[in-house]
Design a protein around this motif. Sequence first.
Motif, PDB file in Angstrom:
ATOM      1  N   THR A  77      -6.222   6.600  -5.184  1.00  0.00           N
ATOM      2  CA  THR A  77      -6.778   6.316  -6.512  1.00  0.00           C
ATOM      3  C   THR A  77      -8.297   6.203  -6.429  1.00  0.00           C
ATOM      4  N   LYS A  78      -8.765   5.493  -5.406  1.00  0.00           N
ATOM      5  CA  LYS A  78     -10.202   5.284  -5.269  1.00  0.00           C
ATOM      6  C   LYS A  78     -10.951   6.587  -4.933  1.00  0.00           C
ATOM      7  N   THR A  79     -10.402   7.362  -4.001  1.00  0.00           N
ATOM      8  CA  THR A  79     -11.109   8.608  -3.654  1.00  0.00           C
ATOM      9  C   THR A  79     -11.097   9.580  -4.834  1.00  0.00           C
ATOM     10  N   LEU A  85     -17.608   0.655  -3.084  1.00  0.00           N
ATOM     11  CA  LEU A  85     -17.655  -0.675  -2.471  1.00  0.00           C
ATOM     12  C   LEU A  85     -16.265  -1.108  -1.996  1.00  0.00           C
ATOM     13  N   ARG A  86     -15.214  -0.775  -2.764  1.00  0.00           N
ATOM     14  CA  ARG A  86     -13.835  -1.116  -2.354  1.00  0.00           C
ATOM     15  C   ARG A  86     -13.469  -0.413  -1.055  1.00  0.00           C
ATOM     16  N   LEU A  87     -13.798   0.875  -0.972  1.00  0.00           N
ATOM     17  CA  LEU A  87     -13.503   1.634   0.249  1.00  0.00           C
ATOM     18  C   LEU A  87     -14.351   1.115   1.412  1.00  0.00           C
ATOM     19  N   CYS A  90     -20.028   3.594  -7.745  1.00  0.00           N
ATOM     20  CA  CYS A  90     -20.576   2.562  -6.860  1.00  0.00           C
ATOM     21  C   CYS A  90     -19.582   1.437  -6.594  1.00  0.00           C
ATOM     22  N   ARG A  91     -18.953   0.910  -7.639  1.00  0.00           N
ATOM     23  CA  ARG A  91     -18.017  -0.192  -7.409  1.00  0.00           C
ATOM     24  C   ARG A  91     -16.760   0.323  -6.696  1.00  0.00           C
ATOM     25  N   THR A  92     -16.428   1.588  -6.947  1.00  0.00           N
ATOM     26  CA  THR A  92     -15.262   2.166  -6.285  1.00  0.00           C
ATOM     27  C   THR A  92     -15.545   2.371  -4.794  1.00  0.00           C
ATOM     28  N   HIS A 118     -11.701 -10.612  -0.347  1.00  0.00           N
ATOM     29  CA  HIS A 118     -11.942  -9.924  -1.623  1.00  0.00           C
ATOM     30  C   HIS A 118     -10.651  -9.696  -2.399  1.00  0.00           C
ATOM     31  N   HIS A 119      -9.528 -10.110  -1.847  1.00  0.00           N
ATOM     32  CA  HIS A 119      -8.241  -9.824  -2.470  1.00  0.00           C
ATOM     33  C   HIS A 119      -7.636 -11.032  -3.162  1.00  0.00           C
ATOM     34  N   THR A 120      -6.870 -10.758  -4.189  1.00  0.00           N
ATOM     35  CA  THR A 120      -6.155 -11.809  -4.913  1.00  0.00           C
ATOM     36  C   THR A 120      -4.984 -12.294  -4.058  1.00  0.00           C
ATOM     37  N   LYS A 173      -1.553   4.900  -1.834  1.00  0.00           N
ATOM     38  CA  LYS A 173      -1.771   5.182  -3.257  1.00  0.00           C
ATOM     39  C   LYS A 173      -3.107   4.603  -3.728  1.00  0.00           C
ATOM     40  N   GLU A 174      -3.367   3.384  -3.298  1.00  0.00           N
ATOM     41  CA  GLU A 174      -4.598   2.703  -3.703  1.00  0.00           C
ATOM     42  C   GLU A 174      -5.827   3.454  -3.170  1.00  0.00           C
ATOM     43  N   ILE A 175      -5.744   3.910  -1.934  1.00  0.00           N
ATOM     44  CA  ILE A 175      -6.871   4.659  -1.372  1.00  0.00           C
ATOM     45  C   ILE A 175      -7.054   5.974  -2.129  1.00  0.00           C
TER      46      ILE A 175
HETATM   47  C1  1Q0 Z   1      -0.330  -0.924   8.174  1.00  0.00           C
HETATM   48  C2  1Q0 Z   1      -1.712  -0.957   7.632  1.00  0.00           C
HETATM   49  C3  1Q0 Z   1      -2.180  -2.293   7.271  1.00  0.00           C
HETATM   50  C4  1Q0 Z   1      -3.352  -2.297   6.370  1.00  0.00           C
HETATM   51  C5  1Q0 Z   1      -3.991  -3.620   6.258  1.00  0.00           C
HETATM   52  C6  1Q0 Z   1      -4.744  -3.835   5.022  1.00  0.00           C
HETATM   53  C7  1Q0 Z   1      -3.872  -4.333   3.936  1.00  0.00           C
HETATM   54  C8  1Q0 Z   1      -4.439  -4.223   2.600  1.00  0.00           C
HETATM   55  C9  1Q0 Z   1      -3.394  -4.311   1.529  1.00  0.00           C
HETATM   56  C10 1Q0 Z   1      -3.927  -3.995   0.210  1.00  0.00           C
HETATM   57  C11 1Q0 Z   1      -2.966  -3.466  -0.820  1.00  0.00           C
HETATM   58  C12 1Q0 Z   1      -3.676  -2.584  -1.806  1.00  0.00           C
HETATM   59  C13 1Q0 Z   1      -3.461  -2.998  -3.224  1.00  0.00           C
HETATM   60  C14 1Q0 Z   1      -4.662  -3.005  -4.088  1.00  0.00           C
HETATM   61  C15 1Q0 Z   1      -5.818  -3.647  -3.781  1.00  0.00           C
HETATM   62  C16 1Q0 Z   1      -6.941  -3.724  -4.776  1.00  0.00           C
HETATM   63  O1  1Q0 Z   1      -6.792  -4.863  -5.533  1.00  0.00           O
HETATM   64  C17 1Q0 Z   1      -8.276  -3.728  -4.075  1.00  0.00           C
HETATM   65  C18 1Q0 Z   1      -9.430  -3.988  -5.019  1.00  0.00           C
HETATM   66  O2  1Q0 Z   1      -9.562  -2.933  -5.920  1.00  0.00           O
HETATM   67  P1  1Q0 Z   1      -9.881  -3.266  -7.458  1.00  0.00           P
HETATM   68  O3  1Q0 Z   1     -10.071  -1.914  -8.103  1.00  0.00           O
HETATM   69  O4  1Q0 Z   1      -8.702  -4.011  -8.015  1.00  0.00           O
HETATM   70  O5  1Q0 Z   1     -11.127  -4.103  -7.471  1.00  0.00           O
HETATM   71  N1  1Q0 Z   1      -8.457  -2.457  -3.408  1.00  0.00           N
HETATM   72  C19 1Q0 Z   1      -8.932  -2.334  -2.178  1.00  0.00           C
HETATM   73  O6  1Q0 Z   1      -9.310  -3.284  -1.529  1.00  0.00           O
HETATM   74  C20 1Q0 Z   1      -9.022  -0.910  -1.626  1.00  0.00           C
HETATM   75  C21 1Q0 Z   1      -8.608  -0.737  -0.218  1.00  0.00           C
HETATM   76  C22 1Q0 Z   1      -7.281  -1.345   0.209  1.00  0.00           C
HETATM   77  C23 1Q0 Z   1      -6.578  -0.676   1.355  1.00  0.00           C
HETATM   78  C24 1Q0 Z   1      -7.194  -0.746   2.729  1.00  0.00           C
HETATM   79  C25 1Q0 Z   1      -6.331  -0.261   3.824  1.00  0.00           C
HETATM   80  C26 1Q0 Z   1      -6.972   0.694   4.718  1.00  0.00           C
HETATM   81  C27 1Q0 Z   1      -6.044   1.420   5.593  1.00  0.00           C
HETATM   82  C28 1Q0 Z   1      -6.440   2.342   6.480  1.00  0.00           C
HETATM   83  C29 1Q0 Z   1      -5.588   3.096   7.386  1.00  0.00           C
HETATM   84  C30 1Q0 Z   1      -5.392   2.524   8.717  1.00  0.00           C
HETATM   85  C31 1Q0 Z   1      -5.416   3.530   9.783  1.00  0.00           C
HETATM   86  C32 1Q0 Z   1      -5.503   3.071  11.160  1.00  0.00           C
HETATM   87  C33 1Q0 Z   1      -5.296   4.199  12.108  1.00  0.00           C
HETATM   88  C34 1Q0 Z   1      -6.233   4.342  13.192  1.00  0.00           C
HETATM   89  C35 1Q0 Z   1      -5.890   5.358  14.174  1.00  0.00           C
HETATM   90  C36 1Q0 Z   1      -6.926   5.667  15.147  1.00  0.00           C
END
Ligand code: 1Q0
Length: 240
Positions: A60-62, A132-134, A128-130, A175-177, A56-58
């Motif tokens: 939202t960003k895209t 950066l998150r991705l 830009c800031r969005t 970068h996370h809380t 969902k978060e991804i």
């Molecule tokens: C099972 C997968 C584990 C993934 C490990 C990363 C865990 C991250 C958990 C984050 C929860 C998201 C809740 C929201 C975060 C936001 O606070 C944060 C900052 O945004 P903002 O607007 O508040 O400043 N948002 C982010 O950092 C955006 C990205 C977060 C999600 C990143 C996860 C990426 C997952 C990719 C798919 C994995 C596929 C691997 C398959 C490979 C196969 C060859």
Amino acid sequence: IEVCPGQKFQVSLLLSHLQAGPTDPSDVLLEPYLASWDELVKFMESLGPMVGLISKEIETKTTIIRQLASSPEDNPEAELSPEILPMKTGAGQKEPAHIPGYRSVRSMIHVELEKDMVDFQQQTDSGCRTLLRLHRALLWLKLFLEKLADTPMTGRLRSPSDLCREAYQKSLANHHTWFVRRAAELAFIAMPERNFFFRLVCVQDQDELNIVLTRVVRALEEVYNRTQIALEEHGMLDLP
Ligand code: 1Q0
């Protein structure tokens, strides 16, 4: 790299989107960049509801970037020069498929700076800031896939779950809380075993997985490095 029929996530598609990103001079096209994330969302969805929060978060960003890219009122040049825009053909609509300003990472940076859309002090929904998150999440993915591809000469292969946690602590966690870091813990538990990844990318064993993932990591690296340089040049690595 094989195409696996009947499976939702296709590593071949991920690879082709990643390879379609880089463009000269040292830039990345946004459409393939976002398409890569669409493919990763499909992977997340195959892991079940535990990680639904992340997909969902991804999304939202895209969606934020795509909406900016498709809103003509925010992009005057879209109306000034319709002839250079790729048009959605079919219904005879004169709707641009995407706007030149949001064609690439660098063009987005320039358009948003020009229009004073990037706030360096407080949180906004700028592209830009969005991005950066991705971008930060892409570093996590790169580290994780590198670890998953790695075949230690001695000792047993470690669980994807542990590798995922390690990669996270080295990258995104900074970068996370506190709250989000706890949520990430749940995602690590949902991370499947190595056999799942063999099936996912249609390989038999670790050696073959290494070959496939090494190609994905190289493509990822190229996209990541170019984006990193573009953001860095404009002082955008810490946008709130
Ligand atoms: C099972 C997968 C584990 C993934 C490990 C990363 C865990 C991250 C958990 C984050 C929860 C998201 C809740 C929201 C975060 C936001 O606070 C944060 C900052 O945004 P903002 O607007 O508040 O400043 N948002 C982010 O950092 C955006 C990205 C977060 C999600 C990143 C996860 C990426 C997952 C990719 C798919 C994995 C596929 C691997 C398959 C490979 C196969 C060859």
